[in-house]
Design a protein around this motif. Structure first.
Motif, mmCIF file in Angstrom:
data_model
loop_
_atom_site.group_PDB
_atom_site.id
_atom_site.type_symbol
_atom_site.label_atom_id
_atom_site.label_comp_id
_atom_site.label_asym_id
_atom_site.label_seq_id
_atom_site.Cartn_x
_atom_site.Cartn_y
_atom_site.Cartn_z
ATOM 1 N N SER A 190 51.707 45.434 50.187
ATOM 2 C CA SER A 190 50.783 44.559 49.465
ATOM 3 C C SER A 190 51.135 44.464 47.986
ATOM 4 O O SER A 190 51.052 43.381 47.392
ATOM 5 N N SER A 250 54.164 42.170 47.704
ATOM 6 C CA SER A 250 53.753 40.767 47.870
ATOM 7 C C SER A 250 53.054 40.251 46.623
ATOM 8 O O SER A 250 53.336 39.136 46.157
ATOM 9 N N THR A 259 56.190 26.785 48.046
ATOM 10 C CA THR A 259 55.813 25.956 49.181
ATOM 11 C C THR A 259 54.805 26.760 50.009
ATOM 12 O O THR A 259 54.741 27.991 49.889
ATOM 13 N N PRO A 260 54.028 26.097 50.859
ATOM 14 C CA PRO A 260 53.104 26.862 51.714
ATOM 15 C C PRO A 260 53.840 27.914 52.554
ATOM 16 O O PRO A 260 53.351 29.024 52.730
ATOM 17 N N GLY A 261 55.026 27.578 53.045
ATOM 18 C CA GLY A 261 55.803 28.536 53.848
ATOM 19 C C GLY A 261 56.291 29.720 53.037
ATOM 20 O O GLY A 261 56.331 30.847 53.531
ATOM 21 N N GLU A 262 56.699 29.479 51.794
ATOM 22 C CA GLU A 262 57.127 30.587 50.930
ATOM 23 C C GLU A 262 55.976 31.549 50.706
ATOM 24 O O GLU A 262 56.147 32.769 50.787
ATOM 25 N N ARG A 263 54.812 31.013 50.417
ATOM 26 C CA ARG A 263 53.639 31.857 50.193
ATOM 27 C C ARG A 263 53.377 32.727 51.426
ATOM 28 O O ARG A 263 53.146 33.937 51.324
ATOM 29 N N GLU A 264 53.430 32.123 52.610
ATOM 30 C CA GLU A 264 53.221 32.870 53.856
ATOM 31 C C GLU A 264 54.270 33.963 54.026
ATOM 32 O O GLU A 264 53.943 35.098 54.391
ATOM 33 N N GLN A 265 55.542 33.612 53.770
ATOM 34 C CA GLN A 265 56.610 34.605 53.924
ATOM 35 C C GLN A 265 56.470 35.756 52.937
ATOM 36 O O GLN A 265 56.687 36.912 53.292
ATOM 37 N N LEU A 323 53.855 36.933 51.672
ATOM 38 C CA LEU A 323 52.759 37.794 52.105
ATOM 39 C C LEU A 323 53.125 38.585 53.357
ATOM 40 O O LEU A 323 52.753 39.749 53.497
ATOM 41 N N ALA A 324 53.857 37.981 54.279
ATOM 42 C CA ALA A 324 54.113 38.592 55.589
ATOM 43 C C ALA A 324 55.330 39.504 55.642
ATOM 44 O O ALA A 324 55.280 40.554 56.282
ATOM 45 N N ARG A 339 55.794 43.013 57.562
ATOM 46 C CA ARG A 339 56.610 43.023 58.785
ATOM 47 C C ARG A 339 57.740 44.038 58.702
ATOM 48 O O ARG A 339 58.176 44.565 59.726
#
Length: 172
Positions: A26, A29, A44-50, A52-53, A57
Motif C-alpha cells: 500500500s 502504491s 490512465t484509468p488502467g495505470e491507476r488500477e495497475q 494499486l494492484a 499481487r
C-alpha cells in the motif's frame, strides 16, 4: 581519517527491499500514485488500477516483483517488473519511479541495476519496457538508453490523443 564523499553517499543510500506485506504494498502504491513520483500526473484509468494492484499481487505471484527504498519511513523509489506470460526468459519493466526530492542520487540507476542483476541470475533473455513520448519522460528515456535499452517503436496517441508510447528492449 576523514570519511570520503563516496563513503558518505553509500551510507546515506537507502536499501532496496522487496515488498513483503500488504502495508508495504500500500505504501508503494501510494508513492507511485502520489504527486512526488511521476512528473506527469495524468494517469490512465488502467495505470491507476495497475499501480494499486501490482504491489499487492507481488505478494502472491512469484513472477511479479516489487521493490522499494525508504528513508525515514517514506518510500523514495520503487520498481515493479515481471517475467512475461510466456515464462521463456522474457521480463517486462512495468513501472519505476524516484521521489522528485531524491532524484540525481542514483536511486533510479540502482533500481535498474538490481532488476538487471535479477533477470540475469534467473536466466533472462531480454527485458522490455515502455514510456511516454512527452518531454516529462525524457529522464526515463535517457536512463533506459544509458543501460542499453533500444527503442523498437513509437505508438502515437497510445495513452491519450497526443500522448504516444515508446517501446524499448534490452537483450541480456
Amino acid at each position: 581519517m576523514p570519511m570520503s564523499e563516496q563513503s558518505r553517499r553509500d551510507q546515506s543510500t537507502p536499501q532496496l527491499s522487496p515488498v513483503n506485506s500488504a502495508a508495504e504494498a500500500s505504501k508503494v502504491s501510494a508513492f507511485l500514485l502520489g504527486v512526488d513520483c511521476f512528473d506527469d500526473q495524468r494517469f490512465t484509468p488502467g495505470e491507476r488500477e495497475q499501480l494499486l494492484a501490482l504491489p499487492q499481487r507481488s505478494l502472491q505471484d512469484k513472477h511479479i516483483l516489487c521493490w522499494y527504498t525508504e528513508l525515514q519511513g517514506e518510500v523514495v523509489s520503487a520498481v515493479i517488473f515481471n517475467e512475461n506470460e510466456h515464462r521463456s526468459g522474457g521480463y517486462r519493466l512495468e513501472y519505476f519511479g524516484v521521489h522528485r526530492t531524491y532524484r540525481r542520487r542514483r536511486l533510479g540507476q540502482r533500481l535498474i541495476e538490481a532488476m538487471l542483476q535479477y533477470c540475469v541470475a534467473h536466466n533472462g533473455r531480454y527485458i522490455e519496457t515502455f514510456t511516454c513520448d512527452l518531454p516529462a519522460y525524457g529522464g526515463a528515456r535517457k536512463l533506459f538508453e544509458r543501460y542499453g535499452f533500444v527503442l523498437l517503436c513509437h505508438l502515437p496517441d497510445y495513452y491519450y490523443p497526443g500522448e504516444g508510447k515508446l517501446l524499448y528492449m534490452k537483450r541480456i
